[in-house]
Design a protein around this motif. Sequence first.
Motif, PDB file in Angstrom:
ATOM      1  N   ARG A 105       0.862  -1.183   0.000  1.00 36.58           N
ATOM      2  CA  ARG A 105       0.000   0.000   0.000  1.00 36.58           C
ATOM      3  C   ARG A 105       0.897   1.231   0.000  1.00 36.58           C
ATOM      4  O   ARG A 105       1.704   1.420   0.910  1.00 36.58           O
ATOM      5  CB  ARG A 105      -0.888   0.022   1.242  1.00 36.58           C
ATOM      6  N   PHE A 106       0.757   2.065  -1.028  1.00 40.29           N
ATOM      7  CA  PHE A 106       1.489   3.318  -1.129  1.00 40.29           C
ATOM      8  C   PHE A 106       0.455   4.427  -1.102  1.00 40.29           C
ATOM      9  O   PHE A 106      -0.420   4.488  -1.957  1.00 40.29           O
ATOM     10  CB  PHE A 106       2.306   3.352  -2.425  1.00 40.29           C
ATOM     11  N   TYR A 107       0.533   5.284  -0.088  1.00 36.30           N
ATOM     12  CA  TYR A 107      -0.479   6.325   0.040  1.00 36.30           C
ATOM     13  C   TYR A 107       0.118   7.578   0.665  1.00 36.30           C
ATOM     14  O   TYR A 107       1.242   7.561   1.172  1.00 36.30           O
ATOM     15  CB  TYR A 107      -1.682   5.838   0.853  1.00 36.30           C
ATOM     16  N   ILE A 108      -0.632   8.656   0.610  1.00 33.36           N
ATOM     17  CA  ILE A 108      -0.232   9.908   1.241  1.00 33.36           C
ATOM     18  C   ILE A 108      -1.107  10.105   2.472  1.00 33.36           C
ATOM     19  O   ILE A 108      -2.335  10.088   2.386  1.00 33.36           O
ATOM     20  CB  ILE A 108      -0.392  11.095   0.269  1.00 33.36           C
ATOM     21  N   MET A 109      -0.442  10.240   3.623  1.00 39.02           N
ATOM     22  CA  MET A 109      -1.180  10.484   4.868  1.00 39.02           C
ATOM     23  C   MET A 109      -0.945  11.923   5.309  1.00 39.02           C
ATOM     24  O   MET A 109       0.175  12.417   5.264  1.00 39.02           O
ATOM     25  CB  MET A 109      -0.778   9.494   5.960  1.00 39.02           C
ATOM     26  N   ARG A 110      -2.010  12.582   5.678  1.00 41.30           N
ATOM     27  CA  ARG A 110      -1.943  13.968   6.148  1.00 41.30           C
ATOM     28  C   ARG A 110      -1.958  13.952   7.671  1.00 41.30           C
ATOM     29  O   ARG A 110      -2.862  13.414   8.293  1.00 41.30           O
ATOM     30  CB  ARG A 110      -3.124  14.764   5.615  1.00 41.30           C
ATOM     31  N   LEU A 111      -0.941  14.572   8.262  1.00 44.26           N
ATOM     32  CA  LEU A 111      -0.851  14.681   9.711  1.00 44.26           C
ATOM     33  C   LEU A 111      -0.870  16.151  10.093  1.00 44.26           C
ATOM     34  O   LEU A 111      -0.294  16.987   9.401  1.00 44.26           O
ATOM     35  CB  LEU A 111       0.440  14.027  10.223  1.00 44.26           C
ATOM     36  N   THR A 112      -1.531  16.474  11.190  1.00 43.22           N
ATOM     37  CA  THR A 112      -1.638  17.857  11.638  1.00 43.22           C
ATOM     38  C   THR A 112      -1.126  18.014  13.064  1.00 43.22           C
ATOM     39  O   THR A 112      -1.298  17.115  13.897  1.00 43.22           O
ATOM     40  CB  THR A 112      -3.093  18.355  11.576  1.00 43.22           C
ATOM     41  N   ARG A 153       1.500  17.766  15.082  1.00 43.46           N
ATOM     42  CA  ARG A 153       2.031  16.615  15.826  1.00 43.46           C
ATOM     43  C   ARG A 153       2.952  17.001  16.972  1.00 43.46           C
ATOM     44  O   ARG A 153       3.094  16.253  17.919  1.00 43.46           O
ATOM     45  CB  ARG A 153       2.780  15.681  14.872  1.00 43.46           C
ATOM     46  N   GLY A 154       3.630  18.130  16.864  1.00 43.10           N
ATOM     47  CA  GLY A 154       4.584  18.486  17.915  1.00 43.10           C
ATOM     48  C   GLY A 154       5.738  17.505  17.947  1.00 43.10           C
ATOM     49  O   GLY A 154       6.051  16.858  16.953  1.00 43.10           O
ATOM     50  N   ARG A 155       6.366  17.359  19.133  1.00 41.69           N
ATOM     51  CA  ARG A 155       7.530  16.479  19.249  1.00 41.69           C
ATOM     52  C   ARG A 155       7.484  15.567  20.473  1.00 41.69           C
ATOM     53  O   ARG A 155       8.490  14.965  20.825  1.00 41.69           O
ATOM     54  CB  ARG A 155       8.800  17.302  19.312  1.00 41.69           C
ATOM     55  N   LYS A 156       6.355  15.473  21.140  1.00 45.26           N
ATOM     56  CA  LYS A 156       6.253  14.613  22.324  1.00 45.26           C
ATOM     57  C   LYS A 156       5.590  13.291  21.961  1.00 45.26           C
ATOM     58  O   LYS A 156       4.667  13.248  21.144  1.00 45.26           O
ATOM     59  CB  LYS A 156       5.440  15.288  23.423  1.00 45.26           C
ATOM     60  N   ASP A 179       2.296  23.114  10.849  1.00 50.05           N
ATOM     61  CA  ASP A 179       0.878  22.883  11.144  1.00 50.05           C
ATOM     62  C   ASP A 179       0.389  21.587  10.514  1.00 50.05           C
ATOM     63  O   ASP A 179      -0.320  20.803  11.146  1.00 50.05           O
ATOM     64  CB  ASP A 179       0.014  24.053  10.642  1.00 50.05           C
ATOM     65  N   VAL A 180       0.760  21.360   9.244  1.00 47.16           N
ATOM     66  CA  VAL A 180       0.318  20.185   8.486  1.00 47.16           C
ATOM     67  C   VAL A 180       1.483  19.682   7.647  1.00 47.16           C
ATOM     68  O   VAL A 180       2.203  20.490   7.054  1.00 47.16           O
ATOM     69  CB  VAL A 180      -0.857  20.532   7.533  1.00 47.16           C
ATOM     70  N   VAL A 181       1.648  18.357   7.616  1.00 47.75           N
ATOM     71  CA  VAL A 181       2.633  17.761   6.708  1.00 47.75           C
ATOM     72  C   VAL A 181       1.994  16.533   6.073  1.00 47.75           C
ATOM     73  O   VAL A 181       1.377  15.703   6.764  1.00 47.75           O
ATOM     74  CB  VAL A 181       3.952  17.352   7.419  1.00 47.75           C
ATOM     75  N   ASP A 182       2.131  16.433   4.759  1.00 43.98           N
ATOM     76  CA  ASP A 182       1.708  15.231   4.037  1.00 43.98           C
ATOM     77  C   ASP A 182       2.925  14.326   3.909  1.00 43.98           C
ATOM     78  O   ASP A 182       4.009  14.780   3.537  1.00 43.98           O
ATOM     79  CB  ASP A 182       1.181  15.592   2.646  1.00 43.98           C
ATOM     80  N   PHE A 183       2.725  13.041   4.214  1.00 45.51           N
ATOM     81  CA  PHE A 183       3.789  12.048   4.127  1.00 45.51           C
ATOM     82  C   PHE A 183       3.385  10.951   3.165  1.00 45.51           C
ATOM     83  O   PHE A 183       2.234  10.510   3.175  1.00 45.51           O
ATOM     84  CB  PHE A 183       4.037  11.381   5.491  1.00 45.51           C
ATOM     85  N   TYR A 184       4.313  10.504   2.349  1.00 45.87           N
ATOM     86  CA  TYR A 184       4.035   9.280   1.625  1.00 45.87           C
ATOM     87  C   TYR A 184       4.466   8.130   2.510  1.00 45.87           C
ATOM     88  O   TYR A 184       5.396   8.230   3.309  1.00 45.87           O
ATOM     89  CB  TYR A 184       4.649   9.233   0.228  1.00 45.87           C
ATOM     90  N   ASN A 185       3.722   7.052   2.421  1.00 43.56           N
ATOM     91  CA  ASN A 185       3.901   5.906   3.299  1.00 43.56           C
ATOM     92  C   ASN A 185       3.773   4.649   2.442  1.00 43.56           C
ATOM     93  O   ASN A 185       2.793   4.490   1.726  1.00 43.56           O
ATOM     94  CB  ASN A 185       2.820   5.953   4.384  1.00 43.56           C
ATOM     95  N   LEU A 186       4.769   3.778   2.516  1.00 46.86           N
ATOM     96  CA  LEU A 186       4.739   2.498   1.818  1.00 46.86           C
ATOM     97  C   LEU A 186       4.836   1.404   2.866  1.00 46.86           C
ATOM     98  O   LEU A 186       5.823   1.321   3.599  1.00 46.86           O
ATOM     99  CB  LEU A 186       5.897   2.387   0.817  1.00 46.86           C
ATOM    100  N   GLU A 187       3.801   0.602   2.944  1.00 46.65           N
ATOM    101  CA  GLU A 187       3.724  -0.523   3.871  1.00 46.65           C
ATOM    102  C   GLU A 187       2.765  -1.537   3.254  1.00 46.65           C
ATOM    103  O   GLU A 187       2.518  -1.484   2.062  1.00 46.65           O
ATOM    104  CB  GLU A 187       3.253  -0.041   5.255  1.00 46.65           C
TER     105      GLU A 187
END
Length: 165
Positions: free
Chosen positions: A51-58, A60-63, A130-138
Amino acid sequence: MTETTQLKQLKAEGITAEAFKPYGQLITPSEDGKHYDQTDAQLNLENGTPRFYIMRLTKRGRKFNRITRHSQCTQCLGSLEGKDWFIGVAPPSDSPEPNLEQLKAFHIPGNCFIKLEVGTWHAGPYFDHDVVDFYNLELSDTNVVDHFTHNFEQKNNLEFEIVQS
């Protein structure tokens, strides 16, 4: 008696192929036409449907207080739009708990991606944007059947914060 959760700082180091090797691979740009070799992502996706997809994360901070591993596949992550990010990692294992002595954090620029080895414990992606889109392959069912999580807060009274060195 309830113990107070302790906040520990993890200093993020700039990612290099050598420093990241115990956890996976750093994949950087190469010239078009280059033949396949060990610098390309060495993938293990044979236990299911990739599965190769783009996940949007908002926001997240660093904790973090949880860390996860997947025992059936490698996983690739990278940000879009050149945004930098952070990840916490511990070496691959089949143990129900990661090795705290080997827990590290990496700062990853937006011009590369990482491949996590099968069984690598990972917390993230984390970031200041604020927002980062990541590609994810799993695998298509990784987050359903291959998602082993350790809760540091419940088991160790710990929470981590990734800081820049």
